[in-house]
Design a protein around this motif. Structure first.
Motif, mmCIF file in Angstrom:
data_model
loop_
_atom_site.group_PDB
_atom_site.id
_atom_site.type_symbol
_atom_site.label_atom_id
_atom_site.label_comp_id
_atom_site.label_asym_id
_atom_site.label_seq_id
_atom_site.Cartn_x
_atom_site.Cartn_y
_atom_site.Cartn_z
ATOM 1 N N ASN A 66 -11.511 -15.361 11.477
ATOM 2 C CA ASN A 66 -12.594 -15.407 12.448
ATOM 3 C C ASN A 66 -12.888 -13.988 12.932
ATOM 4 N N PRO A 67 -14.036 -13.783 13.583
ATOM 5 C CA PRO A 67 -14.418 -12.433 14.023
ATOM 6 C C PRO A 67 -13.395 -11.778 14.949
ATOM 7 N N GLN A 68 -12.651 -12.587 15.709
ATOM 8 C CA GLN A 68 -11.685 -12.030 16.652
ATOM 9 C C GLN A 68 -10.510 -11.338 15.943
ATOM 10 N N THR A 69 -10.183 -11.803 14.748
ATOM 11 C CA THR A 69 -9.045 -11.225 14.029
ATOM 12 C C THR A 69 -9.482 -10.276 12.903
ATOM 13 N N GLU A 70 -10.783 -10.052 12.782
ATOM 14 C CA GLU A 70 -11.273 -9.259 11.646
ATOM 15 C C GLU A 70 -10.699 -7.842 11.645
ATOM 16 N N LYS A 71 -10.660 -7.191 12.791
ATOM 17 C CA LYS A 71 -10.158 -5.818 12.843
ATOM 18 C C LYS A 71 -8.680 -5.758 12.468
ATOM 19 N N THR A 72 -7.895 -6.710 12.969
ATOM 20 C CA THR A 72 -6.463 -6.741 12.637
ATOM 21 C C THR A 72 -6.262 -6.961 11.150
ATOM 22 N N ARG A 73 -7.000 -7.913 10.585
ATOM 23 C CA ARG A 73 -6.864 -8.195 9.159
ATOM 24 C C ARG A 73 -7.340 -7.011 8.311
ATOM 25 N N LYS A 74 -8.320 -6.269 8.817
ATOM 26 C CA LYS A 74 -8.785 -5.082 8.088
ATOM 27 C C LYS A 74 -7.698 -4.017 8.057
ATOM 28 N N TYR A 75 -7.001 -3.836 9.167
ATOM 29 C CA TYR A 75 -5.890 -2.868 9.198
ATOM 30 C C TYR A 75 -4.765 -3.301 8.262
ATOM 31 N N LEU A 76 -4.522 -4.624 8.195
ATOM 32 C CA LEU A 76 -3.507 -5.132 7.281
ATOM 33 C C LEU A 76 -3.916 -4.884 5.831
ATOM 34 N N LEU A 77 -5.204 -5.048 5.535
ATOM 35 C CA LEU A 77 -5.706 -4.743 4.195
ATOM 36 C C LEU A 77 -5.510 -3.276 3.864
ATOM 37 N N TYR A 78 -5.789 -2.400 4.827
ATOM 38 C CA TYR A 78 -5.650 -0.966 4.587
ATOM 39 C C TYR A 78 -4.176 -0.587 4.375
ATOM 40 N N CYS A 79 -3.292 -1.247 5.116
ATOM 41 C CA CYS A 79 -1.856 -1.027 4.902
ATOM 42 C C CYS A 79 -1.456 -1.520 3.515
ATOM 43 N N PHE A 80 -1.938 -2.694 3.159
ATOM 44 C CA PHE A 80 -1.652 -3.282 1.844
ATOM 45 C C PHE A 80 -2.127 -2.367 0.722
ATOM 46 N N SER A 81 -3.362 -1.871 0.800
ATOM 47 C CA SER A 81 -3.910 -1.034 -0.263
ATOM 48 C C SER A 81 -3.175 0.303 -0.367
ATOM 49 N N THR A 82 -2.780 0.866 0.773
ATOM 50 C CA THR A 82 -2.019 2.125 0.752
ATOM 51 C C THR A 82 -0.664 1.930 0.093
ATOM 52 N N MET A 83 0.008 0.838 0.431
ATOM 53 C CA MET A 83 1.320 0.573 -0.152
ATOM 54 C C MET A 83 1.219 0.216 -1.637
ATOM 55 N N VAL A 84 0.125 -0.429 -2.039
ATOM 56 C CA VAL A 84 -0.095 -0.676 -3.470
ATOM 57 C C VAL A 84 -0.189 0.659 -4.204
ATOM 58 N N GLY A 85 -0.881 1.629 -3.589
ATOM 59 C CA GLY A 85 -0.961 2.962 -4.178
ATOM 60 C C GLY A 85 0.405 3.613 -4.304
ATOM 61 N N CYS A 86 1.221 3.477 -3.266
ATOM 62 C CA CYS A 86 2.593 4.023 -3.329
ATOM 63 C C CYS A 86 3.400 3.344 -4.424
ATOM 64 N N GLU A 87 3.223 2.027 -4.556
ATOM 65 C CA GLU A 87 3.963 1.273 -5.566
ATOM 66 C C GLU A 87 3.535 1.665 -6.980
ATOM 67 N N LEU A 88 2.253 1.998 -7.149
ATOM 68 C CA LEU A 88 1.754 2.427 -8.456
ATOM 69 C C LEU A 88 2.042 3.902 -8.727
ATOM 70 N N GLY A 89 2.519 4.604 -7.720
ATOM 71 C CA GLY A 89 2.771 6.030 -7.840
ATOM 72 C C GLY A 89 3.630 6.432 -9.032
ATOM 73 N N PRO A 90 4.769 5.754 -9.271
ATOM 74 C CA PRO A 90 5.610 6.130 -10.418
ATOM 75 C C PRO A 90 4.888 6.012 -11.761
ATOM 76 N N LEU A 91 4.090 4.959 -11.932
ATOM 77 C CA LEU A 91 3.332 4.796 -13.171
ATOM 78 C C LEU A 91 2.319 5.921 -13.347
ATOM 79 N N VAL A 92 1.598 6.223 -12.281
ATOM 80 C CA VAL A 92 0.617 7.306 -12.325
ATOM 81 C C VAL A 92 1.305 8.645 -12.571
ATOM 82 N N GLU A 93 2.480 8.816 -11.986
ATOM 83 C CA GLU A 93 3.241 10.054 -12.158
ATOM 84 C C GLU A 93 3.635 10.259 -13.620
ATOM 85 N N VAL A 94 4.083 9.184 -14.267
ATOM 86 C CA VAL A 94 4.448 9.261 -15.690
ATOM 87 C C VAL A 94 3.229 9.640 -16.533
#
Length: 230
Positions: A66-94
């Motif tokens: 709902n609109p009341q939780t949209e900002k919180t869920r957006k921050y969770l998405l941004y945390c999720f996407s950043t951590m996905v990048g960290c998790e993919l880091g070793p593959l990209v590094e290779v």
């Protein structure tokens, strides 16, 4: 990330699509920032990204949409996407250590594929790609079965099936998910954050498979050159 044209849609649908693609663009940017963070911290070799990916996704799903939780869920998405990048880091590094062009080609190739197919879904006739839903679900089931069988009976073909059939599947999901998002918007469902998560997962699926395919081709080419020298 550029946004596909939305001029043909009613204003409320066009507005929703702009919010979806803006949220998606930020998420993709944060994913690449997460990869950079890994290069300086080696965090991708720890369990921290995996734990945070799981935790942020679990919290995201648990929050009501709902609109009341949209900002919180957006921050969770941004945390999720950043951590996905960290998790993919070793593959990209290779890949970067083998040849920096591999990473550059994977990024540009993913952007071209994603934008072309999401653009095709946007400009196409309404619902014209929704028939792909059943087919894509079947492909996903096949990939899951291959994964299960590979634990019992190792099959060399399984690697190629997961890589190339998986790539086709995610490209198909870009078409399907984009038109599904549009149809939901027409019906009044305008949860931009959830829709951005769907497209982000498609983007990551395409990126990983293109990167692995390029890395695999580079390795095979190098092996052939070594055999020729002998």
């Amino acid at each position: 990330m550029a946004q596909p044209s939305v001029n043909k849609f009613p204003s409320y649908v066009a507005s929703h699509l702009k919010r979806v693609y803006w949220t998606l663009s930020v998420s993709v940017a944060l994913m690449f920032i997460g990869m950079v963070v890994h290069t300086y911290t080696s965090i991708g070799y720890t369990l921290v990204p995996q734990v945070l990916v799981f935790a942020s996704l679990l919290l995201f799903v648990s929050f009501p949409r709902n609109p009341q939780t949209e900002k919180t869920r957006k921050y969770l998405l941004y945390c999720f996407s950043t951590m996905v990048g960290c998790e993919l880091g070793p593959l990209v590094e290779v890949a970067f250590e083998r040849d920096p062009d591999i990473v550059l080609n994977a990024v540009s190739g993913t952007a071209v594929v994603f934008l072309c197919f999401t653009g095709a879904a946007v400009v196409a006739e309404r619902k014209s790609y929704l028939f792909l839903g059943g087919f894509l679900s079947s492909v996903l089931s096949i990939l899951l079965l291959f994964s299960v069988f590979s634990f019992i009976i190792p099959l060399k073909i399984e690697e190629y099936v997961q890589l190339y059939l998986g790539l086709v599947m995610f490209v198909g999901y870009v078409l399907f998910d984009t038109q599904l998002i549009i149809e939901r918007a027409y019906n009044g469902s305008t949860d931009a954050v959830s829709d951005a998560v769907t497209l982000f997962i498609d983007f990551v699926g395409i990126f990983v498979r293109i990167l692995v395919a390029l890395l695999k081709n580079s390795s095979e080419k190098e092996s052939k050159e070594k055999r020729k020298r002998k």
